[in-house]
Enzyme design. Structure first.
Site, short mmCIF file in Angstrom:
data_model
loop_
_atom_site.label_atom_id
_atom_site.label_comp_id
_atom_site.label_asym_id
_atom_site.label_seq_id
_atom_site.Cartn_x
_atom_site.Cartn_y
_atom_site.Cartn_z
N ASP A 137 0.86 -1.19 0.00
CA ASP A 137 0.00 0.00 0.00
C ASP A 137 0.89 1.24 0.00
OD1 ASP A 137 -2.06 1.79 0.23
OD2 ASP A 137 -2.54 1.30 2.31
N ASP A 175 -3.49 2.50 -5.70
CA ASP A 175 -2.22 2.51 -4.94
C ASP A 175 -2.07 1.35 -3.96
OD1 ASP A 175 -4.00 3.39 -2.94
OD2 ASP A 175 -2.36 4.49 -1.96
N GLU A 176 -2.84 0.30 -4.11
CA GLU A 176 -2.61 -0.86 -3.25
C GLU A 176 -2.98 -2.14 -3.96
OE1 GLU A 176 -5.39 -1.34 0.10
OE2 GLU A 176 -6.39 0.45 -0.62
MG LIG Z 1 -2.40 4.04 0.21
#
Ligand SMILES: [Mg+2]
Length: 399
Positions: A17, A112-113
């Site tokens: 993450d 974003d993860e």
């Molecule tokens: Mg994040």
């Protein structure tokens, strides 16, 4: 399709993450912002919604989904930026490429993860922990960005781990430590326990995972339904869900439960347009196109229906997805004026976007729509949910 080689014994699952992703990318591209409270997604005039805040801004209490007006009050010296989704998507793809150097089993959760199943490549690269460090280091060295990593034998624990020591966290949750770590956590940390469930459980004195486990299973199921059985498994760190690579991702959907049931056709269509636009945006953000669109509708008596339609050519276009959703609502649902309490749109049969580009560019009408989508994505980035493409139809409102 990927076939997962037969593995016996525990899996190695990573959850990676990025830390304050949008804000960190802004600092990366403009080093003069380093150390400053960077707030992405609002305007200095206080319009829009915060979509990301640097850790310096978070120290003032600013967080994502907060109105920009509130963020300014909390952090008057904050640097407010509109955000550049195309740049974030570009970097997200670079991060994905690093992941895929280790394993094809990458399941993005958002821009974003992602979850990675690295079980099958341990022989090549070392333990899950080793691979986690290699990935975190490569993101730092090659992209100059910071990620937090959780390593465990399943998705639930890996995601929990990546969140425990942010930013730049690295947490391995071994199976024999899982119970102890979980016991102390608030019950809301279990997947599927939302605000309503938390309140309900609170009435029974259940606040932590430990409290929940103290309730005998039979009683928990009586009180909270069959879902309680699954929750008890999560509560002891047991989770068998596989990592599903992005091209096999099942669906992207949004739904809304109304405060009061709605029967008026135009009102329902406006809500539906908004949902369809939101879904289309998420499909685009994750680099997908969708072949099947599904409408979900729940009536006042809780009876729930779905209607689906598959497109001849997969799409990520707001107009196409909205038109199919409207068609399903107005012509396939058979509502006959009855009021709805919930409505939802889901895009499924997802595939990677680039494969359809040849077809896309052959059609000038689609090119125009695509440009408008890109523009609207940027506008959305700036103003948040205040504007969406579906609400006002370019063809005018229909009765
Ligand atoms: Mg994040």
């Amino acid at each position: 399709m990927n076939s997962t080689p037969e593995i016996t014994g525990p899996r190695s699952i990573l959850h990676v993450d990025m830390d304050a992703f949008y804000a960190s990318v802004e600092v990366l591209d403009d080093p003069s912002l380093k150390g400053k409270p960077v707030i992405v997604g609002g305007t200095p005039e206080g319009r829009g919604v915060v979509s990301a805040a640097s850790y310096e801004a978070r120290a003032f209490g600013v967080h994502s989904a907060m109105s920009a007006a509130r963020a300014i009050k909390l952090c008057p010296d904050g640097v407010f930026l509109r955000g550049r989704m195309d740049r974030y998507v570009e970097i997200s793809r670079q991060i994905g490429a690093i992941f895929r150097d280790f394993t094809p089993l990458v399941e993005p959760l958002s821009i974003d993860e992602a979850f990675l199943d690295v079980t099958g490549c341990r022989r090549l690269f070392g333990s899950g922990e080793k691979i986690g460090h290699l990935i975190q280091d490569r993101i730092a060295d090659e992209l100059h960005l910071v990620a937090s990593v959780g390593v465990a034998s399943n998705k639930f624990l890996a995601k929990l781990g990546s969140d425990l020591e942010k930013p730049a966290g690295f947490v391995v949750i071994a199976d024999d430590r899982a119970r102890e770590i979980l016991a102390a956590l608030p019950i809301g940390r279990l997947w599927g326990v939302g605000k309503v469930s938390q309140q309900e459980m609170g009435r029974f004195g259940i606040r932590t995972v430990k409290d929940f486990l103290a309730v005998p299973e039979k009683l928990a199921v009586q009180q909270f339904g069959d879902h309680a059985r699954h929750l008890r498994q999560l509560a002891v760190g047991y989770d068998t869900r596989p990592v599903i690579p992005s091209h096999e991702a099942k669906s992207i959907g949004n739904e809304i439960t109304f405060g009061e049931d709605i029967s008026e056709a135009l009102h329902l269509q406006e809500v539906l347009d908004h949902l369809a636009d939101k879904v289309a945006r998420r499909v685009r953000n994750q680099g997908f196109v969708a072949k099947t669109i599904t409408l979900k509708a729940r009536y006042s008596d809780f009876s729930t229906f779905t209607r689906s339609e598959s497109l001849p050519v997969p799409t990520d276009g707001s107009v196409e997805i909205r038109d199919v959703a409207r068609q399903l609502l107005n012509h396939k649902l058979g509502r006959r004026g009855r009021a709805l309490r919930l409505i939802g749109v889901t895009a499924s049969n997802l595939g990677p976007a680039q494969e359809t580009q040849g077809e896309l560019f052959a059609d000038p009408h689609k090119i125009k729509n695509r440009q408008l989508d890109q523009l609207m994505d940027k506008v959305h980035d700036r103003y948040g949910d205040m504007i969406s493409r579906g609400v006002k139809s370019p063809h005018g409102r229909r009765k």
